[in-house]
Scaffold this motif. Structure first.
Motif, PDB file in Angstrom:
ATOM      1  N   LEU A   1      55.829  39.708  37.573  1.00 47.68           N
ATOM      2  CA  LEU A   1      54.964  38.610  37.160  1.00 47.68           C
ATOM      3  C   LEU A   1      55.034  37.411  38.096  1.00 47.68           C
ATOM      4  CD1 LEU A   1      55.484  38.646  33.285  1.00 47.68           C
ATOM      5  CD2 LEU A   1      53.643  39.698  34.623  1.00 47.68           C
ATOM      6  N   ALA A   2      56.079  37.343  38.917  1.00 48.96           N
ATOM      7  CA  ALA A   2      56.259  36.195  39.810  1.00 48.96           C
ATOM      8  C   ALA A   2      55.625  36.410  41.176  1.00 48.96           C
ATOM      9  CB  ALA A   2      57.752  35.901  39.983  1.00 48.96           C
ATOM     10  N   MET A   3      55.032  37.584  41.386  1.00 50.12           N
ATOM     11  CA  MET A   3      54.531  37.937  42.708  1.00 50.12           C
ATOM     12  C   MET A   3      53.013  37.840  42.745  1.00 50.12           C
ATOM     13  SD  MET A   3      54.685  41.660  44.467  1.00 50.12           S
ATOM     14  CE  MET A   3      53.654  42.234  43.104  1.00 50.12           C
ATOM     15  N   ASP A   4      52.496  37.357  43.862  1.00 46.02           N
ATOM     16  CA  ASP A   4      51.057  37.376  44.107  1.00 46.02           C
ATOM     17  C   ASP A   4      50.696  38.773  44.583  1.00 46.02           C
ATOM     18  OD1 ASP A   4      48.455  37.147  44.918  1.00 46.02           O
ATOM     19  OD2 ASP A   4      48.792  35.546  46.365  1.00 46.02           O
ATOM     20  N   SER A   5      50.141  39.606  43.694  1.00 42.22           N
ATOM     21  CA  SER A   5      49.883  40.995  44.058  1.00 42.22           C
ATOM     22  C   SER A   5      48.716  41.128  45.019  1.00 42.22           C
ATOM     23  CB  SER A   5      49.625  41.842  42.809  1.00 42.22           C
ATOM     24  OG  SER A   5      48.478  41.385  42.124  1.00 42.22           O
ATOM     25  N   LYS A   6      47.902  40.081  45.189  1.00 44.47           N
ATOM     26  CA  LYS A   6      46.805  40.134  46.153  1.00 44.47           C
ATOM     27  C   LYS A   6      47.323  39.938  47.568  1.00 44.47           C
ATOM     28  CE  LYS A   6      42.344  38.075  47.344  1.00 44.47           C
ATOM     29  NZ  LYS A   6      41.355  37.003  47.044  1.00 44.47           N
ATOM     30  N   GLU A   7      48.196  38.947  47.757  1.00 47.17           N
ATOM     31  CA  GLU A   7      48.786  38.688  49.066  1.00 47.17           C
ATOM     32  C   GLU A   7      50.307  38.579  48.915  1.00 47.17           C
ATOM     33  OE1 GLU A   7      46.898  35.287  50.807  1.00 47.17           O
ATOM     34  OE2 GLU A   7      45.003  36.343  51.125  1.00 47.17           O
ATOM     35  N   PRO A   8      50.967  39.690  48.595  1.00 44.39           N
ATOM     36  CA  PRO A   8      52.411  39.630  48.312  1.00 44.39           C
ATOM     37  C   PRO A   8      53.242  39.194  49.497  1.00 44.39           C
ATOM     38  CG  PRO A   8      51.644  41.912  48.468  1.00 44.39           C
ATOM     39  CD  PRO A   8      50.423  41.057  48.457  1.00 44.39           C
ATOM     40  N   TRP A   9      52.739  39.358  50.709  1.00 47.15           N
ATOM     41  CA  TRP A   9      53.520  38.956  51.887  1.00 47.15           C
ATOM     42  C   TRP A   9      53.815  37.457  51.855  1.00 47.15           C
ATOM     43  CZ3 TRP A   9      48.939  41.676  51.952  1.00 47.15           C
ATOM     44  CH2 TRP A   9      47.758  40.948  52.162  1.00 47.15           C
ATOM     45  N   ASN A  10      52.919  36.673  51.291  1.00 42.53           N
ATOM     46  CA  ASN A  10      53.175  35.237  51.192  1.00 42.53           C
ATOM     47  C   ASN A  10      54.303  34.945  50.212  1.00 42.53           C
ATOM     48  OD1 ASN A  10      51.204  34.357  53.042  1.00 42.53           O
ATOM     49  ND2 ASN A  10      49.601  34.536  51.502  1.00 42.53           N
ATOM     50  N   THR A  11      54.312  35.665  49.082  1.00 45.73           N
ATOM     51  CA  THR A  11      55.416  35.506  48.138  1.00 45.73           C
ATOM     52  C   THR A  11      56.732  35.917  48.789  1.00 45.73           C
ATOM     53  OG1 THR A  11      53.917  35.992  46.296  1.00 45.73           O
ATOM     54  CG2 THR A  11      56.273  36.134  45.858  1.00 45.73           C
ATOM     55  N   TYR A  12      56.704  37.012  49.551  1.00 41.44           N
ATOM     56  CA  TYR A  12      57.922  37.475  50.223  1.00 41.44           C
ATOM     57  C   TYR A  12      58.416  36.460  51.256  1.00 41.44           C
ATOM     58  CZ  TYR A  12      56.941  42.095  48.186  1.00 41.44           C
ATOM     59  OH  TYR A  12      56.714  43.136  47.320  1.00 41.44           O
ATOM     60  N   VAL A  13      57.491  35.779  51.922  1.00 42.87           N
ATOM     61  CA  VAL A  13      57.902  34.732  52.861  1.00 42.87           C
ATOM     62  C   VAL A  13      58.616  33.604  52.111  1.00 42.87           C
ATOM     63  CG1 VAL A  13      57.056  32.906  54.394  1.00 42.87           C
ATOM     64  CG2 VAL A  13      56.159  35.236  54.615  1.00 42.87           C
TER      65      VAL A  13
ATOM     66  N   GLY B   1      39.464  52.519  48.479  1.00 44.84           N
ATOM     67  CA  GLY B   1      40.597  52.934  47.663  1.00 44.84           C
ATOM     68  C   GLY B   1      41.942  52.608  48.267  1.00 44.84           C
ATOM     69  N   LEU B   2      41.974  52.192  49.540  1.00 46.36           N
ATOM     70  CA  LEU B   2      43.246  51.831  50.168  1.00 46.36           C
ATOM     71  C   LEU B   2      43.919  50.652  49.467  1.00 46.36           C
ATOM     72  CD1 LEU B   2      42.573  52.156  54.014  1.00 46.36           C
ATOM     73  CD2 LEU B   2      44.236  53.449  52.667  1.00 46.36           C
ATOM     74  N   ARG B   3      43.110  49.812  48.814  1.00 43.08           N
ATOM     75  CA  ARG B   3      43.722  48.649  48.163  1.00 43.08           C
ATOM     76  C   ARG B   3      44.612  49.054  46.997  1.00 43.08           C
ATOM     77  NH1 ARG B   3      38.326  48.622  46.379  1.00 43.08           N
ATOM     78  NH2 ARG B   3      38.015  48.442  44.128  1.00 43.08           N
ATOM     79  N   TYR B   4      44.511  50.309  46.568  1.00 34.15           N
ATOM     80  CA  TYR B   4      45.353  50.795  45.471  1.00 34.15           C
ATOM     81  C   TYR B   4      46.571  51.564  45.973  1.00 34.15           C
ATOM     82  CZ  TYR B   4      41.097  49.895  42.751  1.00 34.15           C
ATOM     83  OH  TYR B   4      39.995  49.314  42.169  1.00 34.15           O
ATOM     84  N   MET B   5      46.878  51.439  47.277  1.00 31.90           N
ATOM     85  CA  MET B   5      47.921  52.276  47.857  1.00 31.90           C
ATOM     86  C   MET B   5      49.160  51.492  48.263  1.00 31.90           C
ATOM     87  SD  MET B   5      47.068  55.381  47.622  1.00 31.90           S
ATOM     88  CE  MET B   5      48.342  56.032  48.687  1.00 31.90           C
ATOM     89  N   THR B   6      49.462  50.409  47.572  1.00 31.69           N
ATOM     90  CA  THR B   6      50.685  49.662  47.857  1.00 31.69           C
ATOM     91  C   THR B   6      51.539  49.576  46.605  1.00 31.69           C
ATOM     92  OG1 THR B   6      49.807  47.480  47.270  1.00 31.69           O
ATOM     93  CG2 THR B   6      49.368  48.264  49.501  1.00 31.69           C
ATOM     94  N   PRO B   7      52.847  49.509  46.759  1.00 32.20           N
ATOM     95  CA  PRO B   7      53.717  49.373  45.585  1.00 32.20           C
ATOM     96  C   PRO B   7      53.410  48.124  44.776  1.00 32.20           C
ATOM     97  CG  PRO B   7      55.002  49.935  47.539  1.00 32.20           C
ATOM     98  CD  PRO B   7      53.625  49.615  48.014  1.00 32.20           C
ATOM     99  N   GLU B   8      53.013  47.039  45.460  1.00 33.50           N
ATOM    100  CA  GLU B   8      52.795  45.771  44.772  1.00 33.50           C
ATOM    101  C   GLU B   8      51.577  45.807  43.848  1.00 33.50           C
ATOM    102  OE1 GLU B   8      55.088  45.240  48.444  1.00 33.50           O
ATOM    103  OE2 GLU B   8      53.099  46.103  48.068  1.00 33.50           O
ATOM    104  N   THR B   9      50.529  46.544  44.250  1.00 36.39           N
ATOM    105  CA  THR B   9      49.309  46.560  43.447  1.00 36.39           C
ATOM    106  C   THR B   9      49.324  47.640  42.377  1.00 36.39           C
ATOM    107  OG1 THR B   9      48.226  47.981  45.082  1.00 36.39           O
ATOM    108  CG2 THR B   9      47.875  45.600  45.290  1.00 36.39           C
ATOM    109  N   THR B  10      50.340  48.469  42.380  1.00 37.76           N
ATOM    110  CA  THR B  10      50.392  49.559  41.397  1.00 37.76           C
ATOM    111  C   THR B  10      51.679  49.518  40.578  1.00 37.76           C
ATOM    112  OG1 THR B  10      51.343  51.091  43.030  1.00 37.76           O
ATOM    113  CG2 THR B  10      48.937  51.050  42.816  1.00 37.76           C
ATOM    114  N   VAL B  11      52.233  48.326  40.403  1.00 34.84           N
ATOM    115  CA  VAL B  11      53.529  48.243  39.734  1.00 34.84           C
ATOM    116  C   VAL B  11      53.465  48.784  38.307  1.00 34.84           C
ATOM    117  CG1 VAL B  11      54.462  46.388  41.140  1.00 34.84           C
ATOM    118  CG2 VAL B  11      53.038  45.815  39.188  1.00 34.84           C
TER     119      VAL B  11
END
Length: 519
Positions: free
Chosen positions: A50-62, A207-217
């Motif tokens: 819930l604390a992560m921006d699943s659209k641009e998670p790299w920014n949250t990780y930074v 469909g590639l947008r559904y292929m990351t761990p962050e967007t399919t938690v």
């Protein structure tokens, strides 16, 4: 934050499953007595989801990396995730310990969405090794040289298209990228009548947008949600999966049928798929099915990787030129001094055009196309710098954070090609920033072809065109704030610009320049 799953589906999540998940997580021990890497506080059950921006998670990780270090731990429901924000740590783990970090995590959408045999997402093992070996035969560095005459021809066609209809530059860049990889993979020469196929490709790649761990938690924690019938309230993901599978199958099978027909007619030209089909004839009967599966996975990976990433890099190149006119001026001065004005650049000129190479490197650093790469997974537990990394953990190499390393790249958010040159104007490093292509055994195997395509377009486009901001009705520059569409990959949203030929260049002059250039 944005969720991939329709929020209404939360109504149907069984309380019992949540309870079981919580209890199992609370009881889980790392089994070694070692300390997990530091990381942000977690909530029960959902962890850090819930604390992560699943659209641009790299920014949250930074943001988390700035607080907890370049190696930190988070949890999405029951999934252990280790994030790497440092190129050094990525090399230490993903390259020096590649035998343990070369698999892929479970992605609930992989098979339902049709990406099951795309070898970039295949877990480490015999299936992946076969596919990688087949791909490498056609796209390793020395083999990639065979595609260069074709890449020059395709570049010249792109220049013609830009001269005729510069307002369609986004479509032209995408068509160029698709055309190059279609030729290399299938010996298929795309033309103006292939718009319907490109639309299929566009729908399939969505469909590639559904292929990351962050967007399919949520789906990874509760994969049964994808088994719900399409009519079920909140089951929009199931409907998306059905469409994705349909378009991916069509995108994969259509060019394969073309090669088969060409072979039957005796007209098939050199291509990766032709080589593989010839090799298939030499396989033992009990291995043909396995080989066919690998062939489809390799051809799909080739096309998706080449078309999606190269086209996006070239669009960011155009954006950079529109925003930085001084870069164009220096680049054209270098081209005019080395190549002259009676022909276009070719690959023989590449060593003598260091500033053009610096522009190409800065584009991929400035705007990483795959900001988190494709996630790795551990096959066994590990200890690094005293921290315990669990078996089966998802390992994310944050290329975006690496590209923003202020120590290596001062003023990292700015577009500065000169950062790759020394005081004498020569390249300071023989290679592009490595984080752009991944790490270890999962590094992008098509990078040599992609880099060549990007260089050919950048050098030729700057020799022929000037890029500038579009004008309004009063003749004033139209200012804008660039935005991007994001998923597994990134590409710029449409932006106003003008692409005009350099003084003295028209259709006739361009034709003479192309005729005088080695292809």
């Amino acid at each position: 934050m944005s969720w991939v799953v329709d929020s209404r589906i939360a109504v149907f999540l069984p309380v019992s499953l949540i309870t079981i998940s919580l209890i199992s997580r609370l009881l889980k021990k790392n089994g070694s007595g070692q300390l997990l890497p530091p990381g942000p506080p977690q909530l029960p059950v959902v962890g850090n989801a819930l604390a992560m921006d699943s659209k641009e998670p790299w920014n949250t990780y930074v943001e988390w990396g700035a607080k907890y270090g370049d190696l930190f731990y988070v949890r999405f429901f029951n999934q252990d995730v280790v994030v790497i924000n440092s190129e050094k740590i990525a090399r230490d783990l993903l390259e020096k310990r590649s035998s343990n970090y070369s698999s892929r995590p479970f992605i609930a959408t992989r098979v339902p969405f049709g990406w099951g045999n795309h070898f970039a997402f295949t877990p480490y093992g015999n299936e992946w090794r076969l596919a990688r070996r087949l791909f490498h035969q056609s796209f390793r560095a020395d083999s990639a040289l065979n595609f260069r005459p074709m890449q020059i021809r395709k570049t010249h066609q792109l220049l013609t298209n830009l001269l005729e209809t510069p307002q369609n530059h986004m479509a032209h860049m995408g068509a160029f990228a698709a055309s190059v990889i279609m030729s290399a993979t299938y010996d298929y020469d795309m033309g103006p009548d292939d718009g319907s196929f490109l639309r299929i490709v566009e729908k399939a790649l969505s469909g590639l947008r559904y292929m990351t761990p962050e967007t399919t938690v949520v789906l990874s924690a509760f994969p049964f949600l994808l088994s719900l019938p399409a009519w079920f309230p909140g089951a929009s993901m199931k409907r998306s999966a059905i469409n994705s599978l349909k378009y991916l199958n069509e995108m994969t099978e259509t060019p394969l049928r073309y090669v088969e027909k060409s072979i039957a007619a005796g007209t098939a030209g050199p291509s990766m798929v032709l080589d593989l089909m010839k090799r298939r004839e030499q396989e033992q009967p009990d291995r043909v099915a396995e080989f066919d599966h690998a062939l489809r996975g390799v051809s799909l990976a080739s096309f998706v990787g080449g078309a999606e990433t190269t086209g996006s890099v070239l669009l960011y190149f155009v954006l950079a030129m529109v925003l930085h006119s001084h870069v164009q001026e220096r680049a054209r001065a270098e081209i005019d001094a080395v190549v002259g004005k009676d022909r276009l650049p070719d690959f023989d000129d590449q060593p003598s055009l260091p500033y053009i190479e610096a522009i190409a490197r800065e584009v991929v650093r400035w705007q990483p196309i795959v900001p988190l790469g494709v996630a790795h997974a551990t096959t066994d537990s590990d200890i690094y710098e005293g921290y315990y990394i669990p078996k089966g953990a998802t390992v994310v190499a944050n290329a975006w954070a690496m590209s923003r390393n202020e120590t290596l790249y001062p003023n990292a958010s700015q577009f500065i090609p000169e950062r790759f040159l020394d005081d004498k104007g020569q390249l300071v490093d023989p290679e592009s920033p490595s984080f752009s292509f991944g790490f270890g055994r999962r590094i992008c195997p098509g990078r040599h072809v992609g880099e060549a395509s990007v260089w050919a377009v950048i050098s030729s486009a700057l020799a022929v065109f000037e890029f500038s901001k579009a004008k309004d009705a009063e003749g004033k520059d139209i200012d804008f704030v660039p935005t991007s569409t994001v998923g597994l990959t990134r590409h710029p949203d449409p932006f106003p610009c003008r692409i005009t030929p350099r003084p003295g260049i028209d259709a006739e002059k361009l034709a003479r320049l192309m005729d005088s250039t080695i292809a």
